[in-house]
Design a protein around this motif. Sequence first.
Motif, PDB file in Angstrom:
ATOM      1  N   LEU A  10       0.824  -1.203   0.000  1.00 48.12           N
ATOM      2  CA  LEU A  10       0.000   0.000   0.000  1.00 48.12           C
ATOM      3  C   LEU A  10       0.867   1.266   0.000  1.00 48.12           C
ATOM      4  CD1 LEU A  10      -2.753  -1.052   2.565  1.00 48.12           C
ATOM      5  CD2 LEU A  10      -3.051  -0.782   0.096  1.00 48.12           C
ATOM      6  N   CYS A  11       1.900   1.260   0.821  1.00 48.69           N
ATOM      7  CA  CYS A  11       2.811   2.414   0.864  1.00 48.69           C
ATOM      8  C   CYS A  11       3.504   2.617  -0.477  1.00 48.69           C
ATOM      9  CB  CYS A  11       3.844   2.231   1.975  1.00 48.69           C
ATOM     10  SG  CYS A  11       3.172   2.434   3.641  1.00 48.69           S
ATOM     11  N   ARG A  12       3.855   1.518  -1.123  1.00 48.21           N
ATOM     12  CA  ARG A  12       4.506   1.625  -2.429  1.00 48.21           C
ATOM     13  C   ARG A  12       3.552   2.201  -3.474  1.00 48.21           C
ATOM     14  NH1 ARG A  12       6.338  -3.008  -2.612  1.00 48.21           N
ATOM     15  NH2 ARG A  12       4.899  -4.079  -4.024  1.00 48.21           N
ATOM     16  N   LEU A  13       2.291   1.805  -3.411  1.00 49.48           N
ATOM     17  CA  LEU A  13       1.301   2.353  -4.340  1.00 49.48           C
ATOM     18  C   LEU A  13       1.145   3.859  -4.151  1.00 49.48           C
ATOM     19  CD1 LEU A  13      -1.496  -0.410  -4.196  1.00 49.48           C
ATOM     20  CD2 LEU A  13       0.145   0.002  -6.046  1.00 49.48           C
ATOM     21  N   VAL A  14       1.154   4.297  -2.894  1.00 46.34           N
ATOM     22  CA  VAL A  14       1.079   5.733  -2.604  1.00 46.34           C
ATOM     23  C   VAL A  14       2.312   6.436  -3.166  1.00 46.34           C
ATOM     24  CG1 VAL A  14       1.067   7.481  -0.794  1.00 46.34           C
ATOM     25  CG2 VAL A  14      -0.348   5.433  -0.553  1.00 46.34           C
ATOM     26  N   GLN A  15       3.481   5.878  -2.878  1.00 51.43           N
ATOM     27  CA  GLN A  15       4.740   6.474  -3.326  1.00 51.43           C
ATOM     28  C   GLN A  15       4.770   6.623  -4.848  1.00 51.43           C
ATOM     29  OE1 GLN A  15       8.195   4.504  -1.770  1.00 51.43           O
ATOM     30  NE2 GLN A  15       9.606   5.548  -3.149  1.00 51.43           N
ATOM     31  N   ALA A  45       1.926  12.640   1.904  1.00 51.80           N
ATOM     32  CA  ALA A  45       2.470  13.979   2.116  1.00 51.80           C
ATOM     33  C   ALA A  45       3.965  14.024   1.828  1.00 51.80           C
ATOM     34  CB  ALA A  45       2.193  14.426   3.553  1.00 51.80           C
ATOM     35  N   ARG A  46       4.673  12.985   2.241  1.00 51.18           N
ATOM     36  CA  ARG A  46       6.127  12.929   2.041  1.00 51.18           C
ATOM     37  C   ARG A  46       6.494  12.922   0.557  1.00 51.18           C
ATOM     38  NH1 ARG A  46       7.274   8.024   4.321  1.00 51.18           N
ATOM     39  NH2 ARG A  46       7.039   9.058   6.342  1.00 51.18           N
ATOM     40  N   HIS A  47       5.691  12.235  -0.245  1.00 52.36           N
ATOM     41  CA  HIS A  47       5.999  12.086  -1.668  1.00 52.36           C
ATOM     42  C   HIS A  47       5.216  13.058  -2.551  1.00 52.36           C
ATOM     43  CE1 HIS A  47       8.588   8.613  -1.081  1.00 52.36           C
ATOM     44  NE2 HIS A  47       7.697   8.162  -0.217  1.00 52.36           N
ATOM     45  N   ARG A  49       1.954  13.455  -3.084  1.00 56.20           N
ATOM     46  CA  ARG A  49       0.833  12.884  -3.834  1.00 56.20           C
ATOM     47  C   ARG A  49      -0.471  13.523  -3.355  1.00 56.20           C
ATOM     48  NH1 ARG A  49       3.580  10.979  -8.062  1.00 56.20           N
ATOM     49  NH2 ARG A  49       5.168   9.444  -7.459  1.00 56.20           N
ATOM     50  N   LEU A  50      -0.768  14.716  -3.886  1.00 53.31           N
ATOM     51  CA  LEU A  50      -1.926  15.471  -3.424  1.00 53.31           C
ATOM     52  C   LEU A  50      -3.233  14.738  -3.688  1.00 53.31           C
ATOM     53  CD1 LEU A  50      -3.232  17.999  -2.248  1.00 53.31           C
ATOM     54  CD2 LEU A  50      -3.112  19.030  -4.533  1.00 53.31           C
ATOM     55  N   ASP A  51      -3.361  14.111  -4.861  1.00 55.22           N
ATOM     56  CA  ASP A  51      -4.615  13.427  -5.171  1.00 55.22           C
ATOM     57  C   ASP A  51      -4.896  12.294  -4.191  1.00 55.22           C
ATOM     58  OD1 ASP A  51      -2.447  11.993  -6.118  1.00 55.22           O
ATOM     59  OD2 ASP A  51      -3.447  11.295  -7.942  1.00 55.22           O
ATOM     60  N   ILE A  52      -3.829  11.568  -3.833  1.00 55.13           N
ATOM     61  CA  ILE A  52      -3.986  10.469  -2.879  1.00 55.13           C
ATOM     62  C   ILE A  52      -4.251  11.019  -1.485  1.00 55.13           C
ATOM     63  CG2 ILE A  52      -2.801   8.534  -1.763  1.00 55.13           C
ATOM     64  CD1 ILE A  52      -1.436   7.968  -4.420  1.00 55.13           C
ATOM     65  N   LEU A  53      -3.568  12.086  -1.128  1.00 59.13           N
ATOM     66  CA  LEU A  53      -3.774  12.716   0.181  1.00 59.13           C
ATOM     67  C   LEU A  53      -5.241  13.124   0.346  1.00 59.13           C
ATOM     68  CD1 LEU A  53      -2.063  13.789   2.668  1.00 59.13           C
ATOM     69  CD2 LEU A  53      -2.061  15.990   1.508  1.00 59.13           C
ATOM     70  N   HIS A  76       4.258  17.958   8.818  1.00 61.23           N
ATOM     71  CA  HIS A  76       5.721  17.947   8.934  1.00 61.23           C
ATOM     72  C   HIS A  76       6.353  17.359   7.676  1.00 61.23           C
ATOM     73  CE1 HIS A  76       4.946  18.155  13.399  1.00 61.23           C
ATOM     74  NE2 HIS A  76       6.006  18.943  13.334  1.00 61.23           N
ATOM     75  N   GLU A  77       5.782  16.257   7.203  1.00 63.42           N
ATOM     76  CA  GLU A  77       6.331  15.576   6.030  1.00 63.42           C
ATOM     77  C   GLU A  77       6.251  16.471   4.799  1.00 63.42           C
ATOM     78  OE1 GLU A  77       7.928  12.906   6.105  1.00 63.42           O
ATOM     79  OE2 GLU A  77       7.193  11.613   7.714  1.00 63.42           O
ATOM     80  N   ALA A  78       5.081  17.058   4.573  1.00 62.87           N
ATOM     81  CA  ALA A  78       4.906  17.893   3.387  1.00 62.87           C
ATOM     82  C   ALA A  78       5.807  19.129   3.437  1.00 62.87           C
ATOM     83  CB  ALA A  78       3.438  18.319   3.267  1.00 62.87           C
ATOM     84  N   ALA A  79       5.911  19.750   4.618  1.00 58.65           N
ATOM     85  CA  ALA A  79       6.752  20.944   4.761  1.00 58.65           C
ATOM     86  C   ALA A  79       8.219  20.604   4.595  1.00 58.65           C
ATOM     87  CB  ALA A  79       6.505  21.592   6.129  1.00 58.65           C
ATOM     88  N   SER A  80       8.628  19.484   5.175  1.00 58.41           N
ATOM     89  CA  SER A  80      10.020  19.065   5.107  1.00 58.41           C
ATOM     90  C   SER A  80      10.470  18.805   3.674  1.00 58.41           C
ATOM     91  CB  SER A  80      10.222  17.805   5.953  1.00 58.41           C
ATOM     92  OG  SER A  80      11.511  17.274   5.770  1.00 58.41           O
TER      93      SER A  80
END
Length: 322
Positions: A10-15, A45-47, A49-53, A76-80
């Motif tokens: 699931l995390c890989r699909l998000v990434q 947020a880290r990667h 992916r706004l649509d997924i977020l 934090h993730e998105a800002a970083s």
Amino acid sequence: MAPPGDPRRLCRLVQEGRLRALKEELEVAGGCQGPAGDTLLHCAARHGRLDILAYLVEAWSMDIEAANRDYKRPLHEAASMGHRDCVDYLLDRGAAVDSLKKADWTPLMMACTRKNLEVIQVLVEHGANPLLKNKDGWNSFHIASREGDPVILRCLYEPDCRDNCGVTPFMDAIQCGHVNIAKLLLEKHKACPSAEDRLGAQALHRAAVTGQDEAIQFLVSSLGIDVDVRAKSTRLTALLYAAKEGQTSTVQTLLSLGADINSKDERNRSALHLACAGQHVACTKFLLQSGLKDSEDLTGTLAQQLTKSIDILQDFNHTVKS
């Protein structure tokens, strides 16, 4: 291959940004937490992916304030990582702009380390407080000064705010060699160039410790800082600090600016004493060549013996290697 619904899959699909495949698998798996307690929102947020977020928040009602094991929120993730669109979305959905992660870092602090002006502006416009301090006593202004970006500094405040050690952003800029930032702080924010930390050390002393010769030239030649000013607590001059740290070129710079080669600390130790005590051979040799060769001076004798001993050892090592 990981089975459907596996958290890693699931995390890989998000990434990878595969929203359709993620939708299908979430019907089977529900939510997800990774090895560090991350949710899929953290990953999105880290990667960037706004649509997924947006899908995870709006279709699955995932908590935008969910914290992982380091207390990081998705903001934090998105800002970083500098993803402005994700930052905008999370803030518009009500994310706390000054949430704290481990060691009390805010999203604004993390954005300052990445020097992303747009993200910093968005956070400040949403009320982020640049004066909040982390566990080290740094605020966003300190961090921006260390990173050396003058444009970002213009978005922030309070040039003479201090960290836990009493260090101001001006001191941070000087000790890191960011002379352009130091000039900006002086010209635009009226920073005090002679401010002292908790040990009574000024920017000049901190520059001597870190070997920032250009910054020292600027402080003494352009600002008129006394080259022999002493730190109130240690009573050391910049020359003594430099010798203690073995900063040979800085010792040379300070002497060229008129530093007193015979200055001593409260224990009557000269620059040569301190260079010897630290076993700084190059610095010791330079000081000896600069006039501290009095045969009656015990320090000079010790320095000569130290230099000779190390030269012998270096010759021995060279012979062994040959």
